[in-house]
Design a protein around this motif. Structure first.
Motif, PDB file in Angstrom:
ATOM      1  N   GLN A 105       0.812  -1.214   0.000  1.00 24.63           N
ATOM      2  CA  GLN A 105       0.000   0.000   0.000  1.00 24.63           C
ATOM      3  C   GLN A 105       0.848   1.268   0.000  1.00 24.63           C
ATOM      4  OE1 GLN A 105      -2.375  -0.468   3.508  1.00 24.63           O
ATOM      5  NE2 GLN A 105      -3.707  -2.017   2.583  1.00 24.63           N
ATOM      6  N   GLU A 106       1.982   1.241   0.706  1.00 20.04           N
ATOM      7  CA  GLU A 106       2.751   2.461   0.934  1.00 20.04           C
ATOM      8  C   GLU A 106       3.999   2.608   0.076  1.00 20.04           C
ATOM      9  OE1 GLU A 106       3.447   2.891   5.116  1.00 20.04           O
ATOM     10  OE2 GLU A 106       1.305   2.752   5.596  1.00 20.04           O
ATOM     11  N   THR A 107       4.343   1.580  -0.695  1.00 19.39           N
ATOM     12  CA  THR A 107       5.547   1.648  -1.532  1.00 19.39           C
ATOM     13  C   THR A 107       5.240   1.099  -2.917  1.00 19.39           C
ATOM     14  OG1 THR A 107       6.361  -0.570  -1.027  1.00 19.39           O
ATOM     15  CG2 THR A 107       6.973   1.183   0.518  1.00 19.39           C
ATOM     16  N   GLU A 108       6.220   1.126  -3.747  1.00 16.39           N
ATOM     17  CA  GLU A 108       6.082   0.547  -5.084  1.00 16.39           C
ATOM     18  C   GLU A 108       6.786  -0.803  -5.165  1.00 16.39           C
ATOM     19  OE1 GLU A 108       7.132   3.293  -8.193  1.00 16.39           O
ATOM     20  OE2 GLU A 108       6.118   4.935  -7.170  1.00 16.39           O
ATOM     21  N   ILE A 109       6.926  -1.455  -4.015  1.00 14.53           N
ATOM     22  CA  ILE A 109       7.631  -2.743  -3.976  1.00 14.53           C
ATOM     23  C   ILE A 109       6.835  -3.799  -4.739  1.00 14.53           C
ATOM     24  CG2 ILE A 109       6.592  -3.572  -1.837  1.00 14.53           C
ATOM     25  CD1 ILE A 109       9.432  -4.597  -1.099  1.00 14.53           C
ATOM     26  N   ASP A 110       7.541  -4.640  -5.450  1.00 17.92           N
ATOM     27  CA  ASP A 110       6.945  -5.745  -6.192  1.00 17.92           C
ATOM     28  C   ASP A 110       6.946  -6.962  -5.277  1.00 17.92           C
ATOM     29  OD1 ASP A 110       6.243  -7.799  -7.881  1.00 17.92           O
ATOM     30  OD2 ASP A 110       7.785  -7.379  -9.381  1.00 17.92           O
ATOM     31  N   LEU A 111       5.787  -7.293  -4.733  1.00 14.90           N
ATOM     32  CA  LEU A 111       5.702  -8.387  -3.765  1.00 14.90           C
ATOM     33  C   LEU A 111       6.036  -9.745  -4.374  1.00 14.90           C
ATOM     34  CD1 LEU A 111       2.583  -7.430  -1.617  1.00 14.90           C
ATOM     35  CD2 LEU A 111       5.006  -7.128  -1.090  1.00 14.90           C
ATOM     36  N   THR A 112       6.016  -9.865  -5.688  1.00 14.75           N
ATOM     37  CA  THR A 112       6.393 -11.134  -6.312  1.00 14.75           C
ATOM     38  C   THR A 112       7.892 -11.352  -6.252  1.00 14.75           C
ATOM     39  OG1 THR A 112       6.632 -10.209  -8.541  1.00 14.75           O
ATOM     40  CG2 THR A 112       4.433 -10.990  -7.893  1.00 14.75           C
ATOM     41  N   ARG A 113       8.638 -10.350  -5.760  1.00 13.71           N
ATOM     42  CA  ARG A 113      10.093 -10.469  -5.680  1.00 13.71           C
ATOM     43  C   ARG A 113      10.612 -10.370  -4.247  1.00 13.71           C
ATOM     44  NH1 ARG A 113      12.706  -8.365 -11.018  1.00 13.71           N
ATOM     45  NH2 ARG A 113      14.491  -8.674  -9.714  1.00 13.71           N
ATOM     46  N   VAL A 114       9.750 -10.568  -3.260  1.00 14.37           N
ATOM     47  CA  VAL A 114      10.147 -10.505  -1.855  1.00 14.37           C
ATOM     48  C   VAL A 114      10.613 -11.896  -1.410  1.00 14.37           C
ATOM     49  CG1 VAL A 114       9.353 -10.133   0.515  1.00 14.37           C
ATOM     50  CG2 VAL A 114       8.615  -8.587  -1.303  1.00 14.37           C
ATOM     51  N   PHE A 115      11.821 -11.939  -0.868  1.00 14.51           N
ATOM     52  CA  PHE A 115      12.400 -13.158  -0.346  1.00 14.51           C
ATOM     53  C   PHE A 115      12.641 -12.981   1.142  1.00 14.51           C
ATOM     54  CE2 PHE A 115      13.434 -12.896  -4.769  1.00 14.51           C
ATOM     55  CZ  PHE A 115      13.235 -14.183  -5.230  1.00 14.51           C
ATOM     56  N   VAL A 116      12.526 -14.061   1.888  1.00 13.53           N
ATOM     57  CA  VAL A 116      12.735 -14.010   3.328  1.00 13.53           C
ATOM     58  C   VAL A 116      13.909 -14.925   3.661  1.00 13.53           C
ATOM     59  CG1 VAL A 116      11.723 -14.456   5.586  1.00 13.53           C
ATOM     60  CG2 VAL A 116      10.293 -13.582   3.744  1.00 13.53           C
ATOM     61  N   ALA A 117      14.868 -14.390   4.404  1.00 12.55           N
ATOM     62  CA  ALA A 117      16.032 -15.161   4.834  1.00 12.55           C
ATOM     63  C   ALA A 117      16.220 -14.960   6.332  1.00 12.55           C
ATOM     64  CB  ALA A 117      17.285 -14.715   4.081  1.00 12.55           C
ATOM     65  N   GLY A 118      16.815 -15.949   6.968  1.00 13.49           N
ATOM     66  CA  GLY A 118      17.110 -15.831   8.388  1.00 13.49           C
ATOM     67  C   GLY A 118      18.157 -16.846   8.790  1.00 13.49           C
ATOM     68  N   PHE A 119      18.904 -16.503   9.814  1.00 14.75           N
ATOM     69  CA  PHE A 119      19.963 -17.363  10.339  1.00 14.75           C
ATOM     70  C   PHE A 119      19.619 -17.807  11.749  1.00 14.75           C
ATOM     71  CE2 PHE A 119      23.916 -17.474  12.921  1.00 14.75           C
ATOM     72  CZ  PHE A 119      24.452 -18.646  12.405  1.00 14.75           C
ATOM     73  N   SER A 120      19.796 -19.084  12.049  1.00 15.15           N
ATOM     74  CA  SER A 120      19.608 -19.656  13.372  1.00 15.15           C
ATOM     75  C   SER A 120      18.150 -19.483  13.817  1.00 15.15           C
ATOM     76  CB  SER A 120      20.593 -19.041  14.360  1.00 15.15           C
ATOM     77  OG  SER A 120      20.660 -19.806  15.543  1.00 15.15           O
ATOM     78  N   ALA A 121      17.878 -18.731  14.879  1.00 16.48           N
ATOM     79  CA  ALA A 121      16.492 -18.522  15.302  1.00 16.48           C
ATOM     80  C   ALA A 121      15.702 -17.798  14.218  1.00 16.48           C
ATOM     81  CB  ALA A 121      16.443 -17.743  16.607  1.00 16.48           C
ATOM     82  N   GLY A 122      16.361 -16.936  13.453  1.00 16.16           N
ATOM     83  CA  GLY A 122      15.702 -16.278  12.325  1.00 16.16           C
ATOM     84  C   GLY A 122      15.286 -17.286  11.267  1.00 16.16           C
ATOM     85  N   ALA A 123      16.082 -18.332  11.078  1.00 12.27           N
ATOM     86  CA  ALA A 123      15.725 -19.388  10.126  1.00 12.27           C
ATOM     87  C   ALA A 123      14.500 -20.156  10.612  1.00 12.27           C
ATOM     88  CB  ALA A 123      16.899 -20.336   9.923  1.00 12.27           C
ATOM     89  N   MET A 124      14.344 -20.252  11.926  1.00 12.31           N
ATOM     90  CA  MET A 124      13.164 -20.920  12.477  1.00 12.31           C
ATOM     91  C   MET A 124      11.906 -20.139  12.112  1.00 12.31           C
ATOM     92  SD  MET A 124      14.906 -21.907  16.111  1.00 12.31           S
ATOM     93  CE  MET A 124      16.408 -22.904  16.130  1.00 12.31           C
ATOM     94  N   VAL A 125      12.003 -18.816  12.127  1.00 17.81           N
ATOM     95  CA  VAL A 125      10.883 -17.967  11.704  1.00 17.81           C
ATOM     96  C   VAL A 125      10.629 -18.154  10.205  1.00 17.81           C
ATOM     97  CG1 VAL A 125      10.101 -15.571  11.453  1.00 17.81           C
ATOM     98  CG2 VAL A 125      11.303 -16.275  13.532  1.00 17.81           C
ATOM     99  N   VAL A 126      11.688 -18.247   9.417  1.00 18.81           N
ATOM    100  CA  VAL A 126      11.548 -18.441   7.974  1.00 18.81           C
ATOM    101  C   VAL A 126      10.813 -19.752   7.683  1.00 18.81           C
ATOM    102  CG1 VAL A 126      12.807 -18.780   5.810  1.00 18.81           C
ATOM    103  CG2 VAL A 126      13.538 -17.002   7.405  1.00 18.81           C
ATOM    104  N   TRP A 127      11.171 -20.820   8.384  1.00 22.24           N
ATOM    105  CA  TRP A 127      10.476 -22.097   8.191  1.00 22.24           C
ATOM    106  C   TRP A 127       8.995 -21.964   8.528  1.00 22.24           C
ATOM    107  CZ3 TRP A 127      11.335 -26.738   6.054  1.00 22.24           C
ATOM    108  CH2 TRP A 127      12.642 -27.047   5.676  1.00 22.24           C
ATOM    109  N   THR A 128       8.677 -21.251   9.590  1.00 24.73           N
ATOM    110  CA  THR A 128       7.276 -21.067   9.986  1.00 24.73           C
ATOM    111  C   THR A 128       6.517 -20.287   8.918  1.00 24.73           C
ATOM    112  OG1 THR A 128       7.880 -21.191  12.316  1.00 24.73           O
ATOM    113  CG2 THR A 128       5.765 -20.159  11.797  1.00 24.73           C
ATOM    114  N   LEU A 129       7.139 -19.238   8.378  1.00 30.10           N
ATOM    115  CA  LEU A 129       6.502 -18.486   7.294  1.00 30.10           C
ATOM    116  C   LEU A 129       6.311 -19.360   6.051  1.00 30.10           C
ATOM    117  CD1 LEU A 129       8.323 -15.046   7.545  1.00 30.10           C
ATOM    118  CD2 LEU A 129       5.888 -15.482   7.908  1.00 30.10           C
ATOM    119  N   ALA A 130       7.305 -20.168   5.726  1.00 30.63           N
ATOM    120  CA  ALA A 130       7.191 -21.050   4.564  1.00 30.63           C
ATOM    121  C   ALA A 130       6.041 -22.041   4.760  1.00 30.63           C
ATOM    122  CB  ALA A 130       8.500 -21.794   4.337  1.00 30.63           C
ATOM    123  N   CYS A 131       5.865 -22.491   5.968  1.00 27.98           N
ATOM    124  CA  CYS A 131       4.809 -23.454   6.278  1.00 27.98           C
ATOM    125  C   CYS A 131       3.421 -22.819   6.147  1.00 27.98           C
ATOM    126  CB  CYS A 131       5.008 -23.998   7.690  1.00 27.98           C
ATOM    127  SG  CYS A 131       3.776 -25.191   8.239  1.00 27.98           S
TER     128      CYS A 131
END
Length: 158
Positions: A7-33
């Motif tokens: 809504q507030e930017t011109e970001i292309d949501l089809t190109r958004v990637f999520v990365a995380g390390f260690s506990a951040g990777a645990m969040v990434v897995w949850t989002l992927a699920c």
């Protein structure tokens, strides 16, 4: 958050990637699920679900490339107890995600310092585990490799 960005930017949501390390990777897995329909790709590094794993995940609608050190003793690939909890088993996490779509047989590939096992769904989603010699660590090269793989698999041009 993604709706607000859209809504507030011109970001292309089809190109958004999520990365995380260690506990951040645990969040990434949850989002992927639970939200793979809203993200173009996932790059968890050296972390997975806590046990118990989710009972089920939605369909994997995006690529997931996980990088993990074979000698990781902080978040070992087979999981480990931590206080009153337990880190999940990476093979079990992959099995859970693979249940959501029809994935073909595994294809092995060596890419620089990574040894990767990739499976693809009938609709082209990639579910990939890349291991490396080393322990609990993050390297920018892991993200670079994943982005190269995503772009090679995507109809979107840079």
């Amino acid at each position: 958050m993604l709706e607000k960005l859209e809504q507030e930017t011109e970001i292309d949501l089809t190109r958004v990637f999520v990365a995380g390390f260690s506990a951040g990777a645990m969040v990434v897995w949850t989002l992927a699920c639970h939200r793979s329909d809203a993200i173009a790709g996932f790059i968890p590094v050296s972390g997975t679900f806590w046990e118990p794993l989710p009972g089920q995940c939605g369909s994997l609608d995006a690529d997931l490339i996980h990088c993990h050190g074979r000698q990781d003793d902080v978040v070992p690939m087979q999981g480990r107890p931590v206080a009153d909890s337990h880190q999940g088993d990476l093979d079990a996490a992959f099995a859970l995600m693979a249940q959501t779509s029809e994935f073909g047989t595994s294809i092995s590939q060596e890419r620089s310092e990574l040894s990767c096992e990739r499976r693809e769904s009938e609709t082209g989603q990639r579910l990939e585990l890349c291991t490396f010699d080393g322990g609990h660590q993050f390297r920018v090269g892991f993200l670079q490799d994943a982005f190269l793989q995503f772009s090679a698999n995507s109809p979107i041009q840079n």
